[in-house]
Design a protein around this motif. Structure first.
Motif, PDB file in Angstrom:
ATOM      1  N   LEU A 175     -10.539  26.347 -30.824  1.00  0.00           N
ATOM      2  CA  LEU A 175     -11.026  25.338 -31.898  1.00  0.00           C
ATOM      3  C   LEU A 175     -12.323  26.219 -32.764  1.00  0.00           C
ATOM      4  O   LEU A 175     -12.438  26.639 -34.257  1.00  0.00           O
ATOM      5  CB  LEU A 175     -10.880  23.895 -31.848  1.00  0.00           C
ATOM      6  N   PHE A 176     -13.092  25.860 -31.890  1.00  0.00           N
ATOM      7  CA  PHE A 176     -14.367  26.465 -32.440  1.00  0.00           C
ATOM      8  C   PHE A 176     -14.828  27.491 -34.212  1.00  0.00           C
ATOM      9  O   PHE A 176     -15.155  27.893 -34.656  1.00  0.00           O
ATOM     10  CB  PHE A 176     -15.689  26.053 -31.753  1.00  0.00           C
ATOM     11  N   ALA A 233     -11.625  16.065 -39.152  1.00  0.00           N
ATOM     12  CA  ALA A 233     -12.998  15.629 -40.085  1.00  0.00           C
ATOM     13  C   ALA A 233     -14.359  15.817 -39.628  1.00  0.00           C
ATOM     14  O   ALA A 233     -15.310  16.488 -39.888  1.00  0.00           O
ATOM     15  CB  ALA A 233     -12.660  14.202 -40.433  1.00  0.00           C
ATOM     16  N   ALA A 234     -14.562  15.776 -37.757  1.00  0.00           N
ATOM     17  CA  ALA A 234     -16.419  15.050 -37.282  1.00  0.00           C
ATOM     18  C   ALA A 234     -16.562  16.754 -36.979  1.00  0.00           C
ATOM     19  O   ALA A 234     -17.296  17.127 -37.135  1.00  0.00           O
ATOM     20  CB  ALA A 234     -15.325  14.875 -36.199  1.00  0.00           C
ATOM     21  N   MET A 235     -15.310  17.949 -36.652  1.00  0.00           N
ATOM     22  CA  MET A 235     -15.313  19.477 -36.606  1.00  0.00           C
ATOM     23  C   MET A 235     -16.416  20.423 -38.366  1.00  0.00           C
ATOM     24  O   MET A 235     -17.543  20.570 -37.848  1.00  0.00           O
ATOM     25  CB  MET A 235     -14.560  20.129 -36.441  1.00  0.00           C
ATOM     26  N   GLY A 236     -15.927  19.643 -39.174  1.00  0.00           N
ATOM     27  CA  GLY A 236     -15.752  19.872 -40.493  1.00  0.00           C
ATOM     28  C   GLY A 236     -17.447  19.266 -40.745  1.00  0.00           C
ATOM     29  O   GLY A 236     -18.114  20.009 -40.844  1.00  0.00           O
ATOM     30  N   ARG A 241     -18.291  22.766 -42.696  1.00  0.00           N
ATOM     31  CA  ARG A 241     -17.262  24.158 -42.965  1.00  0.00           C
ATOM     32  C   ARG A 241     -16.016  23.084 -44.180  1.00  0.00           C
ATOM     33  O   ARG A 241     -15.948  22.094 -43.033  1.00  0.00           O
ATOM     34  CB  ARG A 241     -16.844  24.624 -42.220  1.00  0.00           C
ATOM     35  N   PRO A 242     -15.504  23.706 -44.569  1.00  0.00           N
ATOM     36  CA  PRO A 242     -14.393  22.285 -45.643  1.00  0.00           C
ATOM     37  C   PRO A 242     -13.382  23.598 -44.370  1.00  0.00           C
ATOM     38  O   PRO A 242     -13.130  23.939 -43.153  1.00  0.00           O
ATOM     39  CB  PRO A 242     -14.154  23.886 -46.182  1.00  0.00           C
ATOM     40  N   THR A 243     -12.218  22.137 -44.345  1.00  0.00           N
ATOM     41  CA  THR A 243     -11.386  21.777 -43.177  1.00  0.00           C
ATOM     42  C   THR A 243      -9.976  21.512 -44.166  1.00  0.00           C
ATOM     43  O   THR A 243      -9.437  20.921 -43.702  1.00  0.00           O
ATOM     44  CB  THR A 243     -11.341  20.898 -42.015  1.00  0.00           C
ATOM     45  N   PRO A 244      -9.522  22.899 -45.121  1.00  0.00           N
ATOM     46  CA  PRO A 244      -8.234  22.835 -45.774  1.00  0.00           C
ATOM     47  C   PRO A 244      -6.964  22.702 -45.398  1.00  0.00           C
ATOM     48  O   PRO A 244      -6.333  22.883 -46.492  1.00  0.00           O
ATOM     49  CB  PRO A 244      -8.922  23.831 -46.565  1.00  0.00           C
ATOM     50  N   GLY A 285     -19.184   9.637 -28.372  1.00  0.00           N
ATOM     51  CA  GLY A 285     -18.022   9.665 -29.648  1.00  0.00           C
ATOM     52  C   GLY A 285     -17.934  10.357 -29.386  1.00  0.00           C
ATOM     53  O   GLY A 285     -18.368  10.976 -28.868  1.00  0.00           O
ATOM     54  N   ILE A 286     -16.857  11.030 -30.228  1.00  0.00           N
ATOM     55  CA  ILE A 286     -16.355  12.978 -31.024  1.00  0.00           C
ATOM     56  C   ILE A 286     -17.002  12.593 -31.492  1.00  0.00           C
ATOM     57  O   ILE A 286     -17.308  14.688 -31.201  1.00  0.00           O
ATOM     58  CB  ILE A 286     -14.393  12.484 -31.323  1.00  0.00           C
ATOM     59  N   GLU A 287     -18.420  12.929 -32.566  1.00  0.00           N
ATOM     60  CA  GLU A 287     -19.313  13.619 -33.266  1.00  0.00           C
ATOM     61  C   GLU A 287     -19.972  14.032 -31.922  1.00  0.00           C
ATOM     62  O   GLU A 287     -21.105  15.353 -32.352  1.00  0.00           O
ATOM     63  CB  GLU A 287     -19.945  13.096 -34.188  1.00  0.00           C
TER      64      GLU A 287
END
Length: 293
Positions: A175-176, A233-236, A241-244, A285-287
């Motif tokens: 994912l990264f 959303a947390a990755m973004g 970075r955008p997550t579109p 937490g995920i973040e």
């Protein structure tokens, strides 16, 4: 302590070796090639062979070896490899431990939350039965293969692992790079729950199982699973970075075949026994888990 480890070159195994050495313990690494160092012991999971003499004096054994579930498309041959690498390997290690005159006091056997199958939105702990499908069947057989160790009186804990958040390796290792390029997005509709755990907390939990008194199934997941949409959303936020780019379910099925069903499935798994035993998460937490990675 002298602690034997299978799968010591993998994501989790190598981190566990570093953690143990840092605290003055002596990891003993089971390897399939001829041993090339004093801390290596030969084993052959396919032939179910273990150099039993090399396990003498070990107070604990952590069994992590197994073919990667997401490493290849699930052909009939690779599904056999997934199952056999776990079941035959576990049976070999468990039989070897049971044969020792002075067996270790604990056997921590790898397992997975795949045991529960798709749990939807239901909060699921270790009291839940096995689910249906390929991965639950593998997990049941995997854990059953440890019976010789249990019957020999060795405390046996099954580390039912969730998705490990790490910089490289596992799901997040894939994912990264995508998210750093701005190509990340939710998978399917994003409503499926992901039961994650940071690599730091996973190693700490394994150490907790070695040092404590838990036996039987123990979920190694963070206290609050999140949806794939929340992960996205947390990755973004963390990577700025955008997550579109959502990945449609149909595209995942085309790319991954049968495994897509598990990627799109939902597992809301809770670490009830870890929490009850007093374990404290550094990254609940995920973040925080993503930032730590």
């Amino acid at each position: 302590m002298r602690i034997a480890i299978t799968g010591s070159t993998g994501l989790i195994g190598s981190a566990l070796v570093r953690s143990l050495r840092a605290d003055g313990h002596t990891p003993v690494r089971l390897v399939r090639r001829p041993p090339a160092a004093p801390d290596e012991v030969h084993w052959d999971p396919r032939r179910q062979e273990v150099d039993v003499a090399g396990l003498a004096g070990c107070e604990a054994v952590v069994h992590l070896a197994g073919a990667g579930v997401g490493d290849h498309r699930w052909t009939a041959a690779y599904k056999r490899e997934i199952r056999d690498s776990r079941v035959r390997g576990t049976a070999a290690v468990a039989a070897a431990l049971a044969s020792l005159d002075a067996p270790p006091r604990v056997f921590v056997c790898g397992s997975a939350i795949g045991y529960y199958g798709d749990t939807g939105t239901r909060r699921t702990d270790e009291t839940a039965p096995a689910g249906e499908g390929f991965l639950p069947e593998v997990c049941v057989d995997w854990e059953d293969a440890a019976a010789p160790a249990e019957e020999a009186g060795i405390r046996t804990a099954f580390a039912r692992t969730g998705l490990v958040v790490a910089r490289s390796g596992g799901a997040w290792g894939r994912l990264f790079p995508l998210f750093r390029l701005g190509l990340g997005g939710r998978l399917g509709n994003g409503s499926q729950y992901w039961s994650f755990i940071s690599l730091h907390d996973h190693i700490a939990a394994l150490r907790h199982l070695i040092d404590g008194d838990l036996a039987g199934p123990v979920n190694l997941t963070a206290p609050e699973p999140v949806t794939n949409r929340e992960v996205t959303a947390a990755m973004g936020r963390v990577l700025h970075r955008p997550t579109p780019f959502p990945v449609p379910a149909a595209a995942l099925k085309l790319a991954l075949g049968e495994f897509a069903g598990d990627v799109l499935g939902s597992q809301r798994v809770i670490p009830r026994r870890l929490l009850k035993s007093g374990f404290t998460f550094a990254h609940p937490g995920i973040e925080g888990a993503i930032r730590a990675a």
